[in-house]
Design a protein around this motif. Structure first.
Motif, PDB file in Angstrom:
ATOM      1  N   SER A  52       0.858  -1.183   0.000  1.00 21.83           N
ATOM      2  CA  SER A  52       0.000   0.000   0.000  1.00 21.83           C
ATOM      3  C   SER A  52       0.893   1.232   0.000  1.00 21.83           C
ATOM      4  O   SER A  52       2.098   1.141   0.194  1.00 21.83           O
ATOM      5  CB  SER A  52      -0.910   0.014   1.234  1.00 21.83           C
ATOM      6  N   ASP A  53       0.289   2.354  -0.231  1.00 23.89           N
ATOM      7  CA  ASP A  53       1.010   3.630  -0.157  1.00 23.89           C
ATOM      8  C   ASP A  53       1.085   4.032   1.317  1.00 23.89           C
ATOM      9  O   ASP A  53       0.115   4.493   1.903  1.00 23.89           O
ATOM     10  CB  ASP A  53       0.275   4.701  -0.971  1.00 23.89           C
ATOM     11  N   LEU A  54       2.265   3.818   1.916  1.00 24.71           N
ATOM     12  CA  LEU A  54       2.430   4.088   3.335  1.00 24.71           C
ATOM     13  C   LEU A  54       3.109   5.432   3.600  1.00 24.71           C
ATOM     14  O   LEU A  54       3.573   5.687   4.707  1.00 24.71           O
ATOM     15  CB  LEU A  54       3.250   2.960   3.981  1.00 24.71           C
ATOM     16  N   THR A  55       3.172   6.294   2.567  1.00 29.05           N
ATOM     17  CA  THR A  55       3.779   7.614   2.757  1.00 29.05           C
ATOM     18  C   THR A  55       2.954   8.426   3.760  1.00 29.05           C
ATOM     19  O   THR A  55       1.729   8.543   3.630  1.00 29.05           O
ATOM     20  CB  THR A  55       3.838   8.375   1.415  1.00 29.05           C
ATOM     21  N   LEU A  56       3.648   8.947   4.770  1.00 25.89           N
ATOM     22  CA  LEU A  56       2.945   9.737   5.785  1.00 25.89           C
ATOM     23  C   LEU A  56       2.564  11.105   5.212  1.00 25.89           C
ATOM     24  O   LEU A  56       3.364  11.767   4.566  1.00 25.89           O
ATOM     25  CB  LEU A  56       3.825   9.911   7.020  1.00 25.89           C
TER      26      LEU A  56
ATOM     27  N   ASN B   7      -4.081  18.182   8.806  1.00 25.41           N
ATOM     28  CA  ASN B   7      -4.410  19.537   9.243  1.00 25.41           C
ATOM     29  C   ASN B   7      -5.219  19.514  10.539  1.00 25.41           C
ATOM     30  O   ASN B   7      -5.762  18.480  10.946  1.00 25.41           O
ATOM     31  CB  ASN B   7      -5.213  20.272   8.162  1.00 25.41           C
ATOM     32  N   GLU B   8      -5.265  20.678  11.182  1.00 27.89           N
ATOM     33  CA  GLU B   8      -6.037  20.772  12.412  1.00 27.89           C
ATOM     34  C   GLU B   8      -7.479  20.376  12.136  1.00 27.89           C
ATOM     35  O   GLU B   8      -8.087  20.839  11.167  1.00 27.89           O
ATOM     36  CB  GLU B   8      -5.976  22.196  12.964  1.00 27.89           C
ATOM     37  N   HIS B   9      -7.994  19.531  12.990  1.00 27.07           N
ATOM     38  CA  HIS B   9      -9.336  18.970  12.843  1.00 27.07           C
ATOM     39  C   HIS B   9      -9.481  18.129  11.572  1.00 27.07           C
ATOM     40  O   HIS B   9     -10.601  17.805  11.166  1.00 27.07           O
ATOM     41  CB  HIS B   9     -10.417  20.070  12.835  1.00 27.07           C
ATOM     42  N   GLY B  10      -8.313  17.779  10.947  1.00 26.95           N
ATOM     43  CA  GLY B  10      -8.369  16.968   9.726  1.00 26.95           C
ATOM     44  C   GLY B  10      -8.431  15.472  10.033  1.00 26.95           C
ATOM     45  O   GLY B  10      -8.279  15.028  11.181  1.00 26.95           O
ATOM     46  N   GLU B  11      -8.638  14.691   9.043  1.00 26.32           N
ATOM     47  CA  GLU B  11      -8.726  13.242   9.181  1.00 26.32           C
ATOM     48  C   GLU B  11      -7.450  12.578   8.677  1.00 26.32           C
ATOM     49  O   GLU B  11      -6.811  13.074   7.749  1.00 26.32           O
ATOM     50  CB  GLU B  11      -9.921  12.700   8.387  1.00 26.32           C
ATOM     51  N   PHE B  12      -7.133  11.464   9.304  1.00 25.48           N
ATOM     52  CA  PHE B  12      -6.039  10.641   8.802  1.00 25.48           C
ATOM     53  C   PHE B  12      -6.516   9.885   7.555  1.00 25.48           C
ATOM     54  O   PHE B  12      -7.624   9.337   7.528  1.00 25.48           O
ATOM     55  CB  PHE B  12      -5.583   9.629   9.867  1.00 25.48           C
ATOM     56  N   LYS B  13      -5.660   9.846   6.553  1.00 22.49           N
ATOM     57  CA  LYS B  13      -6.018   9.154   5.312  1.00 22.49           C
ATOM     58  C   LYS B  13      -5.584   7.689   5.366  1.00 22.49           C
ATOM     59  O   LYS B  13      -4.569   7.356   5.970  1.00 22.49           O
ATOM     60  CB  LYS B  13      -5.356   9.844   4.121  1.00 22.49           C
ATOM     61  N   SER B  14      -6.355   6.840   4.748  1.00 21.17           N
ATOM     62  CA  SER B  14      -6.078   5.402   4.713  1.00 21.17           C
ATOM     63  C   SER B  14      -5.353   5.044   3.426  1.00 21.17           C
ATOM     64  O   SER B  14      -5.639   5.606   2.358  1.00 21.17           O
ATOM     65  CB  SER B  14      -7.379   4.590   4.793  1.00 21.17           C
ATOM     66  N   GLY B  15      -4.412   4.114   3.561  1.00 18.42           N
ATOM     67  CA  GLY B  15      -3.743   3.602   2.370  1.00 18.42           C
ATOM     68  C   GLY B  15      -4.500   2.391   1.834  1.00 18.42           C
ATOM     69  O   GLY B  15      -5.035   1.585   2.599  1.00 18.42           O
ATOM     70  N   ALA B  16      -4.562   2.256   0.540  1.00 22.24           N
ATOM     71  CA  ALA B  16      -5.260   1.124  -0.090  1.00 22.24           C
ATOM     72  C   ALA B  16      -4.334  -0.089  -0.109  1.00 22.24           C
ATOM     73  O   ALA B  16      -3.192  -0.001  -0.553  1.00 22.24           O
ATOM     74  CB  ALA B  16      -5.676   1.490  -1.509  1.00 22.24           C
ATOM     75  N   LEU B  17      -4.830  -1.221   0.406  1.00 22.90           N
ATOM     76  CA  LEU B  17      -4.050  -2.451   0.447  1.00 22.90           C
ATOM     77  C   LEU B  17      -4.194  -3.217  -0.858  1.00 22.90           C
ATOM     78  O   LEU B  17      -5.283  -3.316  -1.424  1.00 22.90           O
ATOM     79  CB  LEU B  17      -4.497  -3.336   1.610  1.00 22.90           C
TER      80      LEU B  17
END
Length: 592
Positions: free
Chosen positions: A358-362, A366-376
């Motif tokens: 998957s794309d594991l690049t961090l 942003n403030e109040h932002g969401e963490f993005k998920s990598g596609a497996l």
């Protein structure tokens, strides 16, 4: 009831008539014989005492089998006749025996059966499978047949299965007494004692008690069972460091046999006791430990009895075979095995290797932002293990002649053959370039691991191979770390590869060999042609993989004292398989 009046003992003795009827037919010399009732028989192996149980439902019943004299197969005189009409009747294996008219021993048996004599019976068989279990009542280990081929039936004085034997042989009167010659009965008792290895004390006790032949047979059978049980109990109480433990003893004797042909081997303390002992010495010692007398027995008989009645003796030769085989197996060179990863598998189903990418690049959150998920991204490669093997025999003649050198040499060749088999198996997976789960061959332009055109080993071609490996990406397209570590060549390219990788002090910078000390040379002598490979460390990125069945790494030894080999048969079995699990750690150049 049968009344027996003896000349030496005039009192009337009684016994129940076996089967309540007679089966001897003098017209065609036939009789009914119970070949096996499936009763448990006490055996012993390197692990201790166990019960051997024949599941009659698993027996392959032939049209007929030979009727032999006490399992002897040395000449045609040992065949007393044949057994036909073999069937399962009332839960036991039954057949119709027919005695030969032209065999002297068969003539004697016919006369005795006409007089009402009965004999024990035993079957000779070849087992095609066993299953082990614990008896729910006694807890004793049991080995139950799952497949069995009937080879012969024998008549003998004492059988392991007390219910197997001929039925009463002549019409019996319930009123008129039968006069029995006591001298003949005593002679029969002595014959029974000699056959099963019981001493004069047993003979004297039976004669003094006025025992009948049938009574002596029953007493002999009980004595054998008691001796086996007593021996097993005494030995099982010792710890794993004493020679009274059957496994320790077998290992020590096997190590001594091995040391006879590998003088450099440093023997352990338990094995020193057996150094210098011949095969005959070892057979006598094993019989002595089992409580069996050998006085007056010929060397061939001593060895045969040690094979058939003890577990230490055949197990010792299995230990010697295993030591020699493994020494040769481990010493045999195999370049391709060094570049493959070893694993184990629990069963014979497909072993599936699964990798995720998957794309594991961090990414910044942003403030109040969401963490993005990598596609497996999931990829699967599969292979399975199979069983391979060979059977070899240590003949009775080799044992009598103490010709163990030939046996040890054969064991060494088997070890080399096992290692060569594994290497050839893996090499076939390399050179056949099979398809992977994506439908493309292992070495394919789309996989980035195949040179566009062949070329000899040189700085330019090796640089291209290194660049291709460094540029590999996972299934998700992410760059991965693949470090070239090995240069694999066949026997024809060994010299050229050694010259190129040699460390040479350059006169100028342009003469520097940048690959000297960076790549290790691996030579696989079974690899032919001009192709060569650059390979990553299999610990970093496993690609070519091989597997053994769990608990059975490498070749395994099993032994059997068989009927179709006059001695001991050893089965060398290996459960092995292999295949590709990834393509990213290998690069191929077709060469020039």
């Amino acid at each position: 009831m049968l009344q027996i009046l003896t000349r030496d003992h005039p009192e009337v003795l009684t016994r129940a008539e076996a089967g309540g009827r007679t089966t001897w037919n003098p017209a065609d010399r036939t009789f009914t014989v119970v070949m096996s009732s499936g009763a448990p028989v006490t055996r012993a192996d390197a692990r201790g005492v166990f019960n051997e149980v024949i599941d009659l439902a698993t027996v392959t019943i032939p049209t007929s089998v030979p009727l032999l004299d006490a399992h002897s197969r040395r000449s045609v005189d040992d065949q007393l006749g044949e057994v036909t009409n073999i069937r399962i009747e009332n839960g036991v294996l039954v057949g119709t025996g027919r005695l030969s008219q032209h065999n002297q021993r068969a003539q004697r048996l016919a006369a005795e059966m006409a007089d009402g004599a009965t004999f024990a019976a035993s079957i000779g068989y070849e087992a095609t499978g066993w299953a082990e279990r614990a008896n729910p009542s006694t807890g004793r280990r049991e080995r139950v047949s799952t497949g069995l081929r009937l080879l012969e039936t024998s008549l003998l004085p004492v059988g392991a299965d007390p219910a197997a034997g001929t039925r009463s042989a002549a019409p019996i009167s319930t009123t008129a007494p039968v006069i029995v010659d006591r001298a003949a009965v005593n002679a029969e008792i002595r014959s029974i004692a000699r056959t099963v290895g019981l001493g004069q004390d047993f003979v004297d006790a039976q004669i003094d008690a006025g025992a009948t032949a049938d009574g002596a047979r029953a007493a002999a059978f009980a004595a054998l069972q008691s001796r086996s049980s007593t021996t097993a109990t005494v030995r099982s109480q010792h710890n794993t460091a004493t020679l009274d433990n059957p496994e320790v003893r077998a290992r020590a004797i096997g190590e001594a046999l091995y040391a006879r042909h590998v003088p450099s081997h440093q023997v352990t303390h338990p094995a020193r006791e057996f150094i210098g002992m011949t095969t005959l010495d070892l057979a006598r010692d094993c019989l002595r430990i089992a409580g069996i007398q050998t006085t007056g027995l010929s060397p061939a008989t001593v060895i045969e009895r040690a094979l058939l009645t003890t577990s230490d003796f055949p197990a010792a030769y299995g230990e010697a075979l295993d030591r020699t085989l493994r020494r040769s197996y481990q010493a045999a060179p195999s370049g391709i095995r060094q570049l493959s990863r070893q694993t184990t598998t629990r069963d014979f189903r497909n072993r599936v290797s699964i990798s995720y990418a998957s794309d594991l690049t961090l990414e910044k959150v942003n403030e109040h932002g969401e963490f993005k998920s990598g596609a497996l991204v999931k990829t699967e490669e599969a292979y399975h293990v199979d069983t391979f093997g060979k059977i070899v025999g240590l003949t009775r003649q080799m044992l009598v002649n103490d010709d163990i050198g030939a046996f040890v040499d054969l064991a060494g060749r088997l070890g080399q053959a096992a290692a060569a088999f594994e290497a050839s198996f893996l090499l076939a997976r390399l050179t056949s370039n099979p398809l992977m789960s994506d439908g493309k061959a292992v070495f394919h332009a789309d996989h980035g691991n195949l040179a566009a055109s062949g070329g000899a080993i040189a700085e330019a071609t090796l640089s291209a191979a290194r660049l291709a490996l460094r540029s590999q990406t996972d299934a998700g397209g992410n760059l991965i770390s693949v470090t070239p570590r090995y240069l694999l060549v066949g026997r024809e390219l060994e010299t050229a590869a050694e010259k190129f990788l040699a460390s040479i002090t350059p006169a100028k910078v342009d003469d520097t060999n940048v690959f000297s000390g960076r790549l290790s040379l691996i030579v696989e002598p079974r690899l032919t042609g001009a192709s060569w490979y650059v390979v990553a460390d299999p610990g970093e990125i496993p690609c070519l993989e091989y597997s053994y069945l769990e608990g059975e790494p490498g070749p395994q030894i099993a032994q059997e004292v068989g009927f179709d080999v006059d001695g001991v048969r050893f089965r060398v079995r290996e459960v092995f398989g292999g295949g590709w699990t990834d393509h990213r750690g290998w690069f191929r150049n077709a060469g020039a």
